[in-house]
Write a protein that holds these residues in place. Structure first.
Motif, short mmCIF file in Angstrom:
data_model
loop_
_atom_site.label_atom_id
_atom_site.label_comp_id
_atom_site.label_asym_id
_atom_site.label_seq_id
_atom_site.Cartn_x
_atom_site.Cartn_y
_atom_site.Cartn_z
N GLU A 167 41.06 42.72 51.06
CA GLU A 167 42.18 43.51 51.46
C GLU A 167 42.73 44.25 50.21
N ILE A 168 43.38 45.46 50.38
CA ILE A 168 43.97 46.14 49.24
C ILE A 168 45.43 45.61 48.99
N TRP B 101 36.97 53.17 44.19
CA TRP B 101 36.29 51.96 44.02
C TRP B 101 37.04 51.03 45.21
N ALA B 102 38.04 50.79 45.10
CA ALA B 102 38.78 49.69 45.93
C ALA B 102 38.88 50.04 47.39
N LYS C 282 47.33 58.47 46.92
CA LYS C 282 46.07 58.31 46.77
C LYS C 282 45.36 57.41 47.82
N LEU C 283 45.59 56.27 48.11
CA LEU C 283 45.13 55.46 49.00
C LEU C 283 45.29 56.02 50.28
N THR D 269 47.34 47.15 41.59
CA THR D 269 46.65 47.22 42.85
C THR D 269 45.61 46.01 42.65
N VAL D 270 45.61 45.18 43.89
CA VAL D 270 44.57 44.02 43.75
C VAL D 270 43.55 44.32 44.98
N VAL D 271 42.32 43.95 44.64
CA VAL D 271 41.37 43.73 45.77
C VAL D 271 40.53 42.46 45.38
N GLY D 272 40.70 41.42 46.05
CA GLY D 272 40.03 40.36 45.98
C GLY D 272 40.50 39.81 44.58
N GLU D 273 39.53 39.71 43.69
CA GLU D 273 39.86 39.16 42.33
C GLU D 273 39.88 40.28 41.29
#
Length: 80
Positions: free
Chosen positions: A3-4, A72-73, A21-22, A55-59
């Motif tokens: 998840e973002i 990319w995210a 943007k998201l 902004t975080v996506v996984g690690e």
């Protein structure tokens, strides 16, 4: 796939730009206000950041507005 999560705060123009943007990319994300969530603020600081947006996506994580990284995210995120 993960998840973002967008860590933001009120009045943060770069945070609004990341969210826009998201939204443009059609990417599902969870927005967390670090001024209302002490654990989220601690997490952001633990990643090495003192300001938002983060902004975080996984690690993977990124500070600021980075359109290529957000693309990319969006491509690597899962639906919530």
């Amino acid at each position: 796939m993960a998840e973002i999560t967008l860590y933001s705060q009120p009045g943060c123009e770069p945070c609004k730009a990341v969210a826009r943007k998201l939204d443009q990319l059609g990417a599902p994300y969870r927005k967390v206000d670090v001024t209302q969530d002490d654990a989220a603020l601690a997490h952001v600081r633990g990643l090495g950041y003192n300001t938002t947006p983060v902004t975080v996506v996984g690690e993977h994580h990124k500070h600021g507005y980075a359109p290529d990284w957000l693309k990319w995210a969006a491509e690597h995120a899962s639906n919530p």
